[in-house]
Design a protein around this motif. Structure first.
Motif, PDB file in Angstrom:
ATOM      1  N   ALA A 176       7.526   7.148  31.754  1.00 45.78           N
ATOM      2  CA  ALA A 176       8.508   8.093  32.283  1.00 45.78           C
ATOM      3  C   ALA A 176       9.734   7.359  32.812  1.00 45.78           C
ATOM      4  O   ALA A 176      10.873   7.814  32.627  1.00 45.78           O
ATOM      5  CB  ALA A 176       7.880   8.940  33.390  1.00 45.78           C
ATOM      6  N   ALA A 177       9.516   6.204  33.444  1.00 43.15           N
ATOM      7  CA  ALA A 177      10.640   5.413  33.950  1.00 43.15           C
ATOM      8  C   ALA A 177      11.510   4.903  32.809  1.00 43.15           C
ATOM      9  O   ALA A 177      12.750   4.915  32.894  1.00 43.15           O
ATOM     10  CB  ALA A 177      10.113   4.237  34.780  1.00 43.15           C
ATOM     11  N   VAL A 178      10.880   4.464  31.728  1.00 44.12           N
ATOM     12  CA  VAL A 178      11.625   3.985  30.556  1.00 44.12           C
ATOM     13  C   VAL A 178      12.480   5.106  29.965  1.00 44.12           C
ATOM     14  O   VAL A 178      13.652   4.907  29.626  1.00 44.12           O
ATOM     15  CB  VAL A 178      10.630   3.438  29.502  1.00 44.12           C
ATOM     16  CG1 VAL A 178      11.320   3.250  28.153  1.00 44.12           C
ATOM     17  CG2 VAL A 178      10.039   2.121  29.973  1.00 44.12           C
ATOM     18  N   ILE A 179      11.902   6.294  29.837  1.00 39.22           N
ATOM     19  CA  ILE A 179      12.626   7.444  29.284  1.00 39.22           C
ATOM     20  C   ILE A 179      13.776   7.843  30.199  1.00 39.22           C
ATOM     21  O   ILE A 179      14.886   8.135  29.738  1.00 39.22           O
ATOM     22  CB  ILE A 179      11.655   8.622  29.075  1.00 39.22           C
ATOM     23  CG1 ILE A 179      10.609   8.261  28.010  1.00 39.22           C
ATOM     24  CG2 ILE A 179      12.403   9.886  28.678  1.00 39.22           C
ATOM     25  CD1 ILE A 179       9.437   9.214  27.945  1.00 39.22           C
ATOM     26  N   PHE A 229      16.652   2.484  23.012  1.00 32.47           N
ATOM     27  CA  PHE A 229      15.854   3.396  22.192  1.00 32.47           C
ATOM     28  C   PHE A 229      14.485   2.818  21.833  1.00 32.47           C
ATOM     29  O   PHE A 229      13.517   3.567  21.689  1.00 32.47           O
ATOM     30  CB  PHE A 229      16.596   3.743  20.904  1.00 32.47           C
ATOM     31  CG  PHE A 229      17.726   4.723  21.091  1.00 32.47           C
ATOM     32  CD1 PHE A 229      18.014   5.265  22.334  1.00 32.47           C
ATOM     33  CD2 PHE A 229      18.513   5.103  20.015  1.00 32.47           C
ATOM     34  CE1 PHE A 229      19.054   6.158  22.508  1.00 32.47           C
ATOM     35  CE2 PHE A 229      19.558   6.001  20.171  1.00 32.47           C
ATOM     36  CZ  PHE A 229      19.828   6.533  21.426  1.00 32.47           C
ATOM     37  N   LEU A 230      14.406   1.508  21.663  1.00 28.38           N
ATOM     38  CA  LEU A 230      13.150   0.891  21.226  1.00 28.38           C
ATOM     39  C   LEU A 230      12.010   1.145  22.208  1.00 28.38           C
ATOM     40  O   LEU A 230      10.920   1.572  21.783  1.00 28.38           O
ATOM     41  CB  LEU A 230      13.351  -0.608  20.998  1.00 28.38           C
ATOM     42  CG  LEU A 230      14.238  -0.976  19.799  1.00 28.38           C
ATOM     43  CD1 LEU A 230      14.431  -2.488  19.720  1.00 28.38           C
ATOM     44  CD2 LEU A 230      13.618  -0.455  18.507  1.00 28.38           C
ATOM     45  N   PRO A 231      12.200   0.895  23.518  1.00 21.38           N
ATOM     46  CA  PRO A 231      11.090   1.196  24.429  1.00 21.38           C
ATOM     47  C   PRO A 231      10.749   2.682  24.509  1.00 21.38           C
ATOM     48  O   PRO A 231       9.584   3.047  24.709  1.00 21.38           O
ATOM     49  CB  PRO A 231      11.586   0.665  25.790  1.00 21.38           C
ATOM     50  CG  PRO A 231      13.053   0.501  25.652  1.00 21.38           C
ATOM     51  CD  PRO A 231      13.302   0.207  24.226  1.00 21.38           C
ATOM     52  N   VAL A 232      11.737   3.564  24.341  1.00 21.47           N
ATOM     53  CA  VAL A 232      11.447   4.997  24.342  1.00 21.47           C
ATOM     54  C   VAL A 232      10.646   5.382  23.096  1.00 21.47           C
ATOM     55  O   VAL A 232       9.732   6.206  23.159  1.00 21.47           O
ATOM     56  CB  VAL A 232      12.750   5.823  24.423  1.00 21.47           C
ATOM     57  CG1 VAL A 232      12.458   7.311  24.290  1.00 21.47           C
ATOM     58  CG2 VAL A 232      13.461   5.551  25.730  1.00 21.47           C
ATOM     59  N   PHE A 233      10.993   4.777  21.961  1.00 26.27           N
ATOM     60  CA  PHE A 233      10.234   5.010  20.730  1.00 26.27           C
ATOM     61  C   PHE A 233       8.774   4.619  20.921  1.00 26.27           C
ATOM     62  O   PHE A 233       7.854   5.337  20.496  1.00 26.27           O
ATOM     63  CB  PHE A 233      10.852   4.221  19.581  1.00 26.27           C
ATOM     64  CG  PHE A 233       9.993   4.153  18.350  1.00 26.27           C
ATOM     65  CD1 PHE A 233       9.795   5.274  17.559  1.00 26.27           C
ATOM     66  CD2 PHE A 233       9.380   2.965  17.985  1.00 26.27           C
ATOM     67  CE1 PHE A 233       8.996   5.217  16.427  1.00 26.27           C
ATOM     68  CE2 PHE A 233       8.586   2.903  16.850  1.00 26.27           C
ATOM     69  CZ  PHE A 233       8.391   4.027  16.074  1.00 26.27           C
ATOM     70  N   ALA A 236       7.307   7.333  23.702  1.00 26.09           N
ATOM     71  CA  ALA A 236       7.219   8.769  23.415  1.00 26.09           C
ATOM     72  C   ALA A 236       7.076   9.105  21.941  1.00 26.09           C
ATOM     73  O   ALA A 236       6.599  10.185  21.596  1.00 26.09           O
ATOM     74  CB  ALA A 236       8.461   9.473  23.979  1.00 26.09           C
ATOM     75  N   GLY A 237       7.515   8.231  21.059  1.00 26.30           N
ATOM     76  CA  GLY A 237       7.442   8.505  19.633  1.00 26.30           C
ATOM     77  C   GLY A 237       8.796   8.856  19.043  1.00 26.30           C
ATOM     78  O   GLY A 237       9.729   9.258  19.759  1.00 26.30           O
ATOM     79  N   LEU A 238       8.897   8.717  17.725  1.00 26.49           N
ATOM     80  CA  LEU A 238      10.170   8.904  17.037  1.00 26.49           C
ATOM     81  C   LEU A 238      10.668  10.345  17.113  1.00 26.49           C
ATOM     82  O   LEU A 238      11.845  10.595  17.374  1.00 26.49           O
ATOM     83  CB  LEU A 238      10.028   8.474  15.573  1.00 26.49           C
ATOM     84  CG  LEU A 238      11.294   8.597  14.714  1.00 26.49           C
ATOM     85  CD1 LEU A 238      12.422   7.742  15.289  1.00 26.49           C
ATOM     86  CD2 LEU A 238      10.991   8.199  13.268  1.00 26.49           C
ATOM     87  N   ALA A 239       9.773  11.311  16.885  1.00 22.33           N
ATOM     88  CA  ALA A 239      10.192  12.716  16.889  1.00 22.33           C
ATOM     89  C   ALA A 239      10.748  13.124  18.245  1.00 22.33           C
ATOM     90  O   ALA A 239      11.763  13.823  18.336  1.00 22.33           O
ATOM     91  CB  ALA A 239       9.016  13.608  16.506  1.00 22.33           C
ATOM     92  N   ASN A 240      10.101  12.681  19.321  1.00 21.73           N
ATOM     93  CA  ASN A 240      10.574  12.997  20.672  1.00 21.73           C
ATOM     94  C   ASN A 240      11.923  12.360  20.948  1.00 21.73           C
ATOM     95  O   ASN A 240      12.820  12.990  21.534  1.00 21.73           O
ATOM     96  CB  ASN A 240       9.555  12.524  21.703  1.00 21.73           C
ATOM     97  CG  ASN A 240       8.187  13.139  21.504  1.00 21.73           C
ATOM     98  OD1 ASN A 240       7.449  12.729  20.606  1.00 21.73           O
ATOM     99  ND2 ASN A 240       7.831  14.111  22.326  1.00 21.73           N
ATOM    100  N   LEU A 241      12.083  11.113  20.507  1.00 20.10           N
ATOM    101  CA  LEU A 241      13.347  10.403  20.718  1.00 20.10           C
ATOM    102  C   LEU A 241      14.477  11.089  19.968  1.00 20.10           C
ATOM    103  O   LEU A 241      15.566  11.301  20.520  1.00 20.10           O
ATOM    104  CB  LEU A 241      13.212   8.945  20.259  1.00 20.10           C
ATOM    105  CG  LEU A 241      14.475   8.094  20.330  1.00 20.10           C
ATOM    106  CD1 LEU A 241      15.027   8.018  21.748  1.00 20.10           C
ATOM    107  CD2 LEU A 241      14.197   6.685  19.790  1.00 20.10           C
TER     108      LEU A 241
END
Length: 290
Positions: A176-179, A229-233, A236-241
């Protein structure tokens, strides 16, 4: 009188080591310039008392956003870091996610001095409290808050808390912090995008006083966001990003178009509103995908 050897050395081509040193010096200059621009953005967009970070950085100088705006996403990421760290610490306690999210949102507002929240409330009052451009701009300059501004603040803060709590419960505190950090960086890049692409509503306003970003600053800002974007991918995954980025970009573009219709372009308040709206849209986009 120079000798033949002297003349030969003067006319000799640069060695590979000389070219390498020049290239390294250019790279160091670019990095140092970006660090200085990041420091300038941190001072401008937050209450963090940052001392000079390099010989290229003058804390007393006014920022030149024609270039400095390129570092806005990196500055946004750093500005949000204490709030993200607080969330990680609160994860070690028995506090419920909603309470932790409230403290994280409050921490971020304290660090930024509620700069962008103020812009959002001014825009809400101006855009929906008057019927013509001149009066809208007058209302936006008024430091008093009206009903539309108060409602916009209540709804945006409540939504931010709810989204942060949902991120916490669904992905865990670390992810959640990364996002959250990515959303703060992305929203500043989108701010730069709208600043660069839209006309200025006030030629003497804040958005014009310190220089309007150029295409190079905009492109660098988006390049910096890609790093987040890489840590969020991974989290959470590609679709979410993708959903988060699309919704955030649409929100920023929509806010810019509304500003163009209402007052003829952007102002400092409009840019603050864009940051707030797009950061919320990003968090919502991350969560909207199952």
């Amino acid at each position: 009188m120079p000798s033949e050897n002297d003349q030969h050395s003067e006319n000799a081509p640069e060695s590979a080591s000389d070219i390498s040193l020049d290239h390294q010096g250019t790279q160091n200059g670019l990095v140092n310039g970006l660090i200085a621009d990041t420091a300038a953005c941190i001072r401008f967009f937050s209450r963090i008392p940052l001392a000079s970070v390099s010989r290229h950085d003058d804390p007393a100088a006014l920022p030149d956003f024609t270039r400095t705006a390129r570092a806005a996403p990196l500055a946004g990421w750093i500005i949000a870091l204490p709030a993200a760290a607080l969330g990680m610490v609160l994860a070690l306690t028995a506090l419920p996610p909603l309470a932790a999210a409230t403290l994280v949102a409050a921490c971020l507002a304290v660090i930024t001095g509620a700069l962008h929240e103020d812009g959002l409330s001014d825009v809400a009052d101006g855009f929906f409290g008057a019927m013509n451009k001149t009066r809208r701009l007058e209302i936006m300059k008024d430091s008093r808050i009206g009903a539309f501004g108060a409602l916009a603040l209540i709804l945006s803060v409540a939504l931010r808390i709810a989204l942060l709590a949902a991120l916490w419960e669904r992905f865990g505190p670390a992810d959640a912090a990364v996002i959250f950090l990515c959303g703060e960086a992305l929203s500043r890049a989108l701010l730069v995008w709208q600043w660069q692409s839209q006309p200025l509503a006030r030629p003497d306003g804040l958005a014009a006083r310190f220089g309007k970003p150029g295409a190079a600053a905009r492109n660098t800002a988006f390049a910096l966001v890609l790093l987040t974007f890489l840590p969020v991918f991974a989290a959470a995954g590609l679709a979410n990003l993708i959903a988060g980025v699309v919704l955030a970009a649409a929100a920023a573009a929509g806010a810019g178009k509304i500003a163009l219709y209402k007052i003829g372009g952007t102002t400092g308040d409009v840019l603050g509103a864009i940051q707030q709206i797009s950061s919320l849209a990003f968090l919502a986009g991350i969560l909207v995908v199952p």
